[in-house]
Write an enzyme that holds these catalytic residues in place. Structure first.
Site, PDB file in Angstrom:
ATOM      1  CE  LYS A  73      -4.072  -2.112   0.172  1.00  0.00           C
ATOM      2  NZ  LYS A  73      -3.966  -3.521   0.514  1.00  0.00           N
TER       3      LYS A  73
HETATM    4  C1  LIG Z   1      -5.448  -4.329   1.054  1.00  0.00           C
HETATM    5  C2  LIG Z   1      -6.904  -4.155   1.085  1.00  0.00           C
HETATM    6  C3  LIG Z   1      -7.684  -4.548   2.174  1.00  0.00           C
HETATM    7  C4  LIG Z   1      -7.151  -5.342   3.312  1.00  0.00           C
HETATM    8  O1  LIG Z   1      -6.141  -4.717   3.994  1.00  0.00           O
HETATM    9  P1  LIG Z   1      -5.326  -5.538   5.115  1.00  0.00           P
HETATM   10  O2  LIG Z   1      -4.599  -4.440   5.832  1.00  0.00           O
HETATM   11  O3  LIG Z   1      -4.406  -6.451   4.379  1.00  0.00           O
HETATM   12  O4  LIG Z   1      -6.288  -6.255   5.952  1.00  0.00           O
HETATM   13  C5  LIG Z   1      -9.040  -4.267   2.162  1.00  0.00           C
HETATM   14  N1  LIG Z   1      -9.610  -3.646   1.133  1.00  0.00           N
HETATM   15  C6  LIG Z   1      -8.891  -3.271   0.039  1.00  0.00           C
HETATM   16  C7  LIG Z   1      -9.594  -2.578  -1.070  1.00  0.00           C
HETATM   17  C8  LIG Z   1      -7.525  -3.526  -0.022  1.00  0.00           C
HETATM   18  O5  LIG Z   1      -6.840  -3.178  -1.107  1.00  0.00           O
END
Ligand SMILES: *Cc1c(COP(=O)(O)O)cnc(C)c1O
Length: 380
Positions: free
Chosen positions: A184
């Site tokens: 991210k």
């Molecule tokens: C990465 C992601 C998540 C989950 O995030 P985590 O921190 O890995 O639990 C949820 N929704 C979207 C759209 C994502 O890209």
């Protein structure tokens, strides 16, 4: 394998290393002072009163659903073109996710018209997801939510630092949920944040995050409490000090990181328009400031995506798909889908995600574009 251009990449500096070392040397690793500092900095960054650090965005989404007291018999409208966690968070509570379609080939976010079509007497909430960091139509969605007395949760996993009409993405709804997973825009490894402007909801989340207890180990360590009561069925969704320390440094770098991402997206758009004009580039001239988390393109109708991805892999370029639609997963086959999801299905069959990370070089963008143009059969 060694990619010439990986899909995503993290770049930590000595600042993150120092921050982690300093936590280790302090001798206090679980949620405490550094996490509180990360929360205040994050809240200030978004101009929102409450930010609660959690172990993941999935945990944030789950806590948001719990705090809004969603449960069996309730329906929650969600996109199908998102990561499965968006819909799973609803299912954890016993409530039912109801999928709505996206807007079109130029906009992969939930369509307000499709949301309206999905609303029933049982609908309690809408979870929106700002695809690739581009804002959903929040003015329309918030108005519809107000008309039908619905809660709004923003899955802002792609959208940290994005904004629309001067409001940061994740602060429009009742809750905003962020992810700090390794690919991210703001990275702590695993990790997430839940933000809200509602004091009572914040208090509820605070308790549910840590076993439903009325005091934390940290409070007792500081002599602020001797015992505790358990007043809710809570969880252990805490973030630790090591990750919070990384997060604090990453937050300081976020503006610059996002600017770099946005510049790369612009470069991609110019180059793709020139060298691969058959592709559709979604979110062209989209309103607001994007988090620029992903670089999605739509392949021409009838293109063999698998073979495009294999050809690009041969050139050392890693690509991905965002997303296989949730309503087609085995685990979701018992769910009824009352609203047509035809745009979601077509987009998810033709979408291709290109590499994007802040320290990506211009030559790497050029390489990706040439590899893609060649793979889809454009003569260059
Ligand atoms: C990465 C992601 C998540 C989950 O995030 P985590 O921190 O890995 O639990 C949820 N929704 C979207 C759209 C994502 O890209």
């Amino acid at each position: 394998m060694e990619w010439r251009v990986p899909l995503a990449d993290v770049a930590f500096g000595s600042e993150e290393e120092e921050a982690v070392l300093s936590v280790m040397r302090s001798g206090w690793l679980t949620m405490g002072r550094v996490t509180a500092e990360f929360e205040s900095a994050f809240a200030e960054f978004l101009s929102v009163p409450h930010a609660k650090a959690v172990s993941s965005c999935t945990a944030a989404l789950h806590l948001a659903c719990l705090a809004l007291e969603l449960g069996p018999g309730d329906e929650v409208i969600v996109p199908s073109l998102t990561f499965v966690a968006t819909a799973n968070a609803v299912r954890y509570t016993g409530a039912t996710p109801v999928f709505a379609d996206i807007t079109g080939f130029g906009n992969f976010n939930l369509s307000p018209d499709s949301i309206r079509e999905a609303i029933t007497d049982k609908t309690k909430a809408i979870i929106v997801m700002h695809y690739a960091g581009y804002s959903c139509d929040m003015p329309a969605i918030m108005q519809m939510a107000a008309e039908h007395d619905l809660f709004v949760i923003e899955d802002a996993a792609h959208a940290v630092g994005g904004c629309l009409q001067g409001n940061m993405l994740g602060t429009w709804g009742d809750f905003g949920c962020y992810s700090f997973f390794s690919n991210k825009n703001l990275v702590t490894g695993e990790g997430g944040m839940l933000v809200t402007s509602d004091d009572e909801l914040a208090e509820k989340v605070h308790r549910l995050r840590s076993h439903g207890m009325t005091s934390l180990t940290w409070d007792r360590h500081r002599g602020h409490a001797w015992s505790y009561d358990v007043v809710d069925l809570g969880y252990n969704y805490r973030l630790d000090e090591l990750r919070s320390a990384i997060g604090l440094v990453q937050l300081q770098k976020l503006y610059e990181v996002n600017q770099k991402r946005r510049k790369l997206v612009e470069l991609y758009r110019v180059q793709l328009a020139e060298k691969a004009p058959d592709l559709i580039l979604p979110f062209q001239d989209h309103p607001g400031v994007s988090g620029a988390h992903l670089m999605p393109v739509l392949l021409p109708q009838g293109a063999d995506r698998q073979s495009v991805m294999e050809k690009m892999k041969f050139d050392g370029v890693q690509t991905s798909i965002h997303y296989p639609p949730i309503h087609q997963f085995s685990s979701f086959q018992d769910l009824v889908c009352p609203v047509p999801l035809s745009i979601t299905e077509e987009v998810s069959a033709r979408e291709l995600t290109l590499p994007l990370f802040p320290h990506m070089r211009e030559e790497q963008v050029e390489l990706v574009v040439s590899a893609l143009a060649e793979a889809v059969g454009v003569k260059i």
